[in-house]
Design a protein around this motif. Structure first.
Motif, PDB file in Angstrom:
ATOM      1  N   PHE A 125     -13.860 100.889 -58.988  1.00 59.99           N
ATOM      2  CA  PHE A 125     -14.037 100.193 -57.040  1.00 59.99           C
ATOM      3  C   PHE A 125     -12.268  99.973 -57.330  1.00 59.99           C
ATOM      4  O   PHE A 125     -12.075  99.803 -56.303  1.00 59.99           O
ATOM      5  CB  PHE A 125     -14.708  99.102 -57.427  1.00 59.99           C
ATOM      6  N   GLU A 126     -11.693  99.637 -58.133  1.00 57.69           N
ATOM      7  CA  GLU A 126     -10.347  98.769 -58.689  1.00 57.69           C
ATOM      8  C   GLU A 126      -9.845  99.876 -57.956  1.00 57.69           C
ATOM      9  O   GLU A 126      -8.612 100.105 -56.721  1.00 57.69           O
ATOM     10  CB  GLU A 126     -10.066  98.340 -59.332  1.00 57.69           C
ATOM     11  N   LEU A 175      -7.355 100.406 -54.235  1.00 55.69           N
ATOM     12  CA  LEU A 175      -5.845 100.989 -54.334  1.00 55.69           C
ATOM     13  C   LEU A 175      -5.733 102.744 -53.502  1.00 55.69           C
ATOM     14  O   LEU A 175      -4.591 102.503 -53.271  1.00 55.69           O
ATOM     15  CB  LEU A 175      -5.955 100.323 -56.189  1.00 55.69           C
ATOM     16  N   SER A 176      -6.341 103.357 -53.717  1.00 52.84           N
ATOM     17  CA  SER A 176      -6.526 104.477 -53.663  1.00 52.84           C
ATOM     18  C   SER A 176      -6.023 104.440 -51.718  1.00 52.84           C
ATOM     19  O   SER A 176      -5.475 104.724 -51.421  1.00 52.84           O
ATOM     20  CB  SER A 176      -7.351 105.815 -54.183  1.00 52.84           C
ATOM     21  N   LEU A 177      -7.269 103.603 -51.477  1.00 57.72           N
ATOM     22  CA  LEU A 177      -7.383 103.334 -50.090  1.00 57.72           C
ATOM     23  C   LEU A 177      -6.238 102.529 -49.818  1.00 57.72           C
ATOM     24  O   LEU A 177      -5.349 103.230 -48.110  1.00 57.72           O
ATOM     25  CB  LEU A 177      -8.653 102.807 -49.258  1.00 57.72           C
ATOM     26  N   TRP A 178      -6.208 101.659 -50.542  1.00 61.95           N
ATOM     27  CA  TRP A 178      -4.418 101.186 -49.822  1.00 61.95           C
ATOM     28  C   TRP A 178      -2.949 101.840 -49.930  1.00 61.95           C
ATOM     29  O   TRP A 178      -2.524 102.054 -48.942  1.00 61.95           O
ATOM     30  CB  TRP A 178      -4.599 100.373 -51.539  1.00 61.95           C
ATOM     31  N   GLN A 227      -0.616 100.921 -41.933  1.00 61.70           N
ATOM     32  CA  GLN A 227      -0.760  99.682 -41.409  1.00 61.70           C
ATOM     33  C   GLN A 227      -0.142  97.863 -42.131  1.00 61.70           C
ATOM     34  O   GLN A 227       0.183  97.179 -41.622  1.00 61.70           O
ATOM     35  CB  GLN A 227      -2.312  99.097 -41.474  1.00 61.70           C
ATOM     36  N   PHE A 228      -0.264  97.900 -43.240  1.00 63.50           N
ATOM     37  CA  PHE A 228       0.076  96.305 -43.967  1.00 63.50           C
ATOM     38  C   PHE A 228       1.757  96.461 -43.690  1.00 63.50           C
ATOM     39  O   PHE A 228       1.941  95.138 -43.255  1.00 63.50           O
ATOM     40  CB  PHE A 228       0.024  96.475 -45.198  1.00 63.50           C
ATOM     41  N   GLU A 229       2.629  97.691 -43.378  1.00 69.39           N
ATOM     42  CA  GLU A 229       3.653  97.499 -43.112  1.00 69.39           C
ATOM     43  C   GLU A 229       4.363  97.110 -41.574  1.00 69.39           C
ATOM     44  O   GLU A 229       4.838  96.395 -41.288  1.00 69.39           O
ATOM     45  CB  GLU A 229       4.452  98.586 -43.154  1.00 69.39           C
ATOM     46  N   ASP A 230       3.369  98.013 -40.781  1.00 72.02           N
ATOM     47  CA  ASP A 230       3.605  97.485 -39.345  1.00 72.02           C
ATOM     48  C   ASP A 230       2.109  95.273 -39.427  1.00 72.02           C
ATOM     49  O   ASP A 230       3.747  95.067 -39.024  1.00 72.02           O
ATOM     50  CB  ASP A 230       1.957  98.133 -38.748  1.00 72.02           C
ATOM     51  N   LEU A 231       1.639  95.255 -40.270  1.00 70.19           N
ATOM     52  CA  LEU A 231       1.135  93.892 -40.223  1.00 70.19           C
ATOM     53  C   LEU A 231       2.053  93.404 -40.569  1.00 70.19           C
ATOM     54  O   LEU A 231       2.749  92.304 -39.736  1.00 70.19           O
ATOM     55  CB  LEU A 231       0.220  93.878 -40.535  1.00 70.19           C
ATOM     56  N   TYR A 240      -4.953  94.819 -61.730  1.00 72.43           N
ATOM     57  CA  TYR A 240      -3.465  94.518 -61.754  1.00 72.43           C
ATOM     58  C   TYR A 240      -2.469  95.811 -62.210  1.00 72.43           C
ATOM     59  O   TYR A 240      -1.666  95.995 -61.768  1.00 72.43           O
ATOM     60  CB  TYR A 240      -2.796  93.527 -62.642  1.00 72.43           C
ATOM     61  N   GLY A 241      -3.032  96.054 -63.657  1.00 71.71           N
ATOM     62  CA  GLY A 241      -2.454  97.206 -64.130  1.00 71.71           C
ATOM     63  C   GLY A 241      -2.994  98.539 -63.159  1.00 71.71           C
ATOM     64  O   GLY A 241      -1.214  99.354 -63.089  1.00 71.71           O
ATOM     65  N   MET A 242      -4.021  98.875 -62.797  1.00 71.90           N
ATOM     66  CA  MET A 242      -3.915  99.748 -61.808  1.00 71.90           C
ATOM     67  C   MET A 242      -2.850  99.706 -60.696  1.00 71.90           C
ATOM     68  O   MET A 242      -2.523 100.204 -60.049  1.00 71.90           O
ATOM     69  CB  MET A 242      -5.024 100.783 -60.984  1.00 71.90           C
ATOM     70  N   ALA A 243      -2.754  98.536 -59.742  1.00 68.68           N
ATOM     71  CA  ALA A 243      -1.945  98.183 -59.433  1.00 68.68           C
ATOM     72  C   ALA A 243      -0.332  98.618 -59.508  1.00 68.68           C
ATOM     73  O   ALA A 243       0.780  99.188 -59.121  1.00 68.68           O
ATOM     74  CB  ALA A 243      -2.530  96.801 -58.094  1.00 68.68           C
ATOM     75  N   LEU A 244      -0.389  97.707 -60.203  1.00 72.94           N
ATOM     76  CA  LEU A 244       0.982  98.558 -60.862  1.00 72.94           C
ATOM     77  C   LEU A 244       1.675  99.425 -61.123  1.00 72.94           C
ATOM     78  O   LEU A 244       2.386 100.220 -60.793  1.00 72.94           O
ATOM     79  CB  LEU A 244       1.666  97.471 -62.701  1.00 72.94           C
ATOM     80  N   PHE A 245       0.349 100.545 -61.472  1.00 77.50           N
ATOM     81  CA  PHE A 245       0.528 101.370 -61.302  1.00 77.50           C
ATOM     82  C   PHE A 245       1.086 102.847 -59.916  1.00 77.50           C
ATOM     83  O   PHE A 245       2.119 103.608 -60.360  1.00 77.50           O
ATOM     84  CB  PHE A 245      -0.950 102.333 -62.475  1.00 77.50           C
ATOM     85  N   ALA A 246       0.193 102.250 -59.362  1.00 82.13           N
ATOM     86  CA  ALA A 246      -0.043 103.134 -57.788  1.00 82.13           C
ATOM     87  C   ALA A 246       1.014 102.484 -57.585  1.00 82.13           C
ATOM     88  O   ALA A 246       1.727 102.952 -56.492  1.00 82.13           O
ATOM     89  CB  ALA A 246      -1.498 102.561 -57.527  1.00 82.13           C
ATOM     90  N   MET A 247       1.694 101.304 -57.910  1.00 85.29           N
ATOM     91  CA  MET A 247       2.374 100.392 -56.183  1.00 85.29           C
ATOM     92  C   MET A 247       3.910  99.868 -56.870  1.00 85.29           C
ATOM     93  O   MET A 247       5.189  99.472 -56.462  1.00 85.29           O
ATOM     94  CB  MET A 247       1.922  99.255 -55.684  1.00 85.29           C
ATOM     95  N   GLY A 248       4.034  99.793 -58.296  1.00 84.03           N
ATOM     96  CA  GLY A 248       4.924  99.520 -58.947  1.00 84.03           C
ATOM     97  C   GLY A 248       5.156  97.816 -59.389  1.00 84.03           C
ATOM     98  O   GLY A 248       3.919  97.088 -58.625  1.00 84.03           O
ATOM     99  N   SER A 249       5.892  97.450 -60.053  1.00 79.28           N
ATOM    100  CA  SER A 249       6.046  95.903 -60.560  1.00 79.28           C
ATOM    101  C   SER A 249       7.070  95.269 -59.389  1.00 79.28           C
ATOM    102  O   SER A 249       7.026  93.846 -59.248  1.00 79.28           O
ATOM    103  CB  SER A 249       6.674  95.658 -61.775  1.00 79.28           C
ATOM    104  N   GLU A 250       7.115  95.848 -58.218  1.00 73.47           N
ATOM    105  CA  GLU A 250       8.394  95.019 -57.333  1.00 73.47           C
ATOM    106  C   GLU A 250       7.060  94.238 -57.074  1.00 73.47           C
ATOM    107  O   GLU A 250       5.931  94.134 -55.964  1.00 73.47           O
ATOM    108  CB  GLU A 250       9.382  95.603 -56.674  1.00 73.47           C
ATOM    109  N   GLY A 251       7.894  92.767 -56.022  1.00 74.24           N
ATOM    110  CA  GLY A 251       7.466  91.655 -54.730  1.00 74.24           C
ATOM    111  C   GLY A 251       6.537  90.494 -55.774  1.00 74.24           C
ATOM    112  O   GLY A 251       6.133  91.215 -56.391  1.00 74.24           O
TER     113      GLY A 251
END
Lengths: 281, 296
Positions: free
Chosen positions: A30-31, A35-38, A45-49, A137-148
């Protein structure tokens, strides 16, 4: 020492069963899916929002915010299934399979047996929530990096908070995960209580989920919105207040006292039923 | 070693036990016999504190099971019919978990017992892959850890092949010989009880209908299975000799009665004798005789 040895035995039994891991596997999938969908579908859409609401993009589309979404929006609906499944099994399955007779023939009280089993499922619950947080969080780090930082938004609980500082955001999220783990112990306690009754393990899990979801549905009925405080699921959702800028500790303490009281009551009721039962072929 | 006093129990308003009492001495092998549903397993359940007695009391080595079940059960090892282990774990892990509930798991002692029950080669395999015989040997291993003084066996040889039954019987007899183990043996395999037990209790419909030494049950009166026509002559001659008809078409005569004399009288009275088979009274006959008295 003896108690800890026995608890280790109980955990060994619990974690030696394949079905204990169903929840872990499902959440990992699920994670990864979320994350893939994200990343591939929702990022624009998030950037726009973010632009439309004058929120820095790195807050809305960050690994910590993604973790918050994964945990906050999946644990209640998806996690509760696995907690009810494992807790509903813990006594009833052993009764059904006949293992319990081997256990009860040992010089150990029924109360102690139940305390061991209850501790085992509580440990499962809390560690499961933390597992989901860590792997998410681990997967998100991998997909999106540690920034933010972290952007928290929950209109039903009237919460909107922004944590640009990554360390503070991480701490808040970790504490939130711990409280969420405590909240989910209520579902586990419901499953455990029904497991102590003379019913099949599947029936115990279904009963626990039924109570949980009925409470959830009632809580969301508009004409009951002024009475949310009486619903378990509302109290369980109070973990999110840890993410509010000024943490309302009084409210949190009140809610968790009620939830812990409920858990203890469910354990005592389960024990009373279990103590009065005859175990025969 | 084990004292069972006036046990009663009702299930759904129906009497399951009606005042069962018996005693098992130290080092004795005691058999509990009865039909299915007679109350044997309920008795065992009460002894093990798994079933609450309606009234009555059980003492293990003088300790009340109702008053202090944990202390009383410290001296007990037990085996159930079709023992249910955690199939997804190895035999060794099952032992760890179960024995750990009684106290510290002593690896050396456990391995000794595992070797003794001949499971050393498969002890680290998953129990799900065990045969029934292996499960029963694992059950025996867990019952023997840590060092019980009394073994409670509930239909332990059910489903075992003849070789397995013999192995089990020899093992239990060996335990008594080597360690003076007290054994309560719950079985409907009458030959087993006859071969293993010193004393026996017969339970029927929740009542104790017989209790005594296995040897006392043996009847040395001459017994015979007789087939002769017409039946009236057979009945008259048997009555003349003081014969008594027992369950299973067995006829017993007073001590000193010569069966050849009975047969001669039948022939002289004009009966056609088609079968004369000497029959010794077995425990099965005794069981049927006593249990039929109280069977509804």
């Amino acid at each position: 020492m003896m108690f800890l040895r026995q608890l280790r035995g109980e955990l060994r039994k619990l974690f030696a069963r394949k079905r204990t891991y169903i929840g872990y596997v499902v959440f990992l999938v699920f994670e990864a899916l979320l994350l893939s969908l994200w990343v591939y579908v929702g990022r624009e859409q998030f950037e726009d929002l973010a632009k439309r609401n004058f929120i820095p993009v790195e807050l809305l589309s960050s690994s910590l915010t993604a973790t918050y979404w994964i945990m906050g929006f999946s644990m209640f609906l998806l996690g509760s299934i696995y907690f009810a499944l494992v807790a509903g099994d813990i006594v009833a399955k052993e009764t059904e399979d006949g293992n319990l007779r081997m256990v009860l023939s040992r010089p150990v009280s029924r109360l102690r047996i139940l305390v061991l089993k209850y501790c085992a499922v509580i440990i499962y619950t809390v560690t499961f929530v933390i597992f989901v947080g860590v792997t998410g969080y681990g997967m998100a780090l991998f997909a999106m990096g540690s920034e933010g930082g972290l952007f928290v938004w929950n209109p039903e609980m009237y919460i909107l908070a922004v944590y640009p500082d990554r360390d503070e955001a991480f701490q808040r999220l970790f504490i939130g995960a711990c409280f969420m783990g405590l909240s989910m112990c209520v579902v586990t306690s419901l499953g455990f209580f029904f497991s102590c009754l003379k019913i099949k393990p599947a029936a115990a899990s279904v009963m626990a989920l039924s109570v949980f979801f009925i409470d959830f549905v009632l809580q969301n009925i508009p004409f009951l919105s002024n009475h949310k405080d009486v619903f378990i699921t509302f109290r369980m959702a109070n973990w999110i207040y840890v993410l509010q800028e000024n943490i309302p500790w009084e409210r949190i303490v009140e809610s968790y006292s009620i939830l812990m009281g409920l858990c203890v009551s469910l354990f005592i009721l389960g024990w009373m039923v279990f103590q009065s039962r005859d175990f025969k072929t | 070693m084990l004292k069972v006093q006036s046990l009663t129990k009702k299930f759904a308003g129906k009497d399951a036990l009606k005042g069962i009492s018996f005693e098992v001495g130290r080092g004795e092998i005691y058999g509990l016999l009865g039909h299915n549903g007679a109350g044997k397993s309920t008795t065992l359940g009460i002894i093990l504190s798994m079933v609450a007695a309606g009234s009555g009391e059980v003492f293990i080595d003088g300790i009340s099971v109702r008053g202090n079940p944990q202390k009383a059960l410290r001296k007990v090892g037990s085996i159930f019919e079709a023992p249910a282990f955690y199939d997804y774990m190895s035999g060794w892990d099952n032992l760890k978990v179960l024995v750990g509930l009684s106290g510290r798991f002593d690896k050396t002692a456990a391995m000794e017992v595992v070797e003794r029950v001949d499971l050393k080669d498969r002890i680290h395999s998953k129990v799900g892959a065990y045969s029934h015989g292996m499960r029963q040997r694992l059950a025996l291993a867990q019952a023997l850890l840590p060092e019980p003084e009394i073994l409670l066996l509930d239909e332990p040889t059910d489903g075992l092949d003849p070789e397995g039954i013999k192995w089990f019987r020899d093992f239990i007899l060996g335990l008594r010989e080597d360690r003076g183990m007290t054994v309560l043996f719950n079985s409907h395999l009458l030959s087993e009880v006859e071969q293993m037990c010193d004393r026996v209790a017969i339970i029927s419909a929740g009542e104790l209908v017989y209790e005594g030494a296995v040897l006392e049950l043996r009847d040395d009166r001459p017994g015979v299975k007789l087939q002769a026509e017409p039946h009236e002559i057979l009945e008259r001659v048997v009555a003349n000799f003081g014969g008594e008809k027992m369950p299973g078409d067995r006829l017993v005569f007073p001590e000193g009665t010569g069966i050849p004399g009975v047969v001669r009288s039948l022939v002289e009275a004009g009966a056609d004798v088609s079968e004369v088979t000497p029959v010794r009274r077995s425990l099965e006959d005794v069981y049927l005789e006593h249990s039929s008295l109280s069977k509804p």
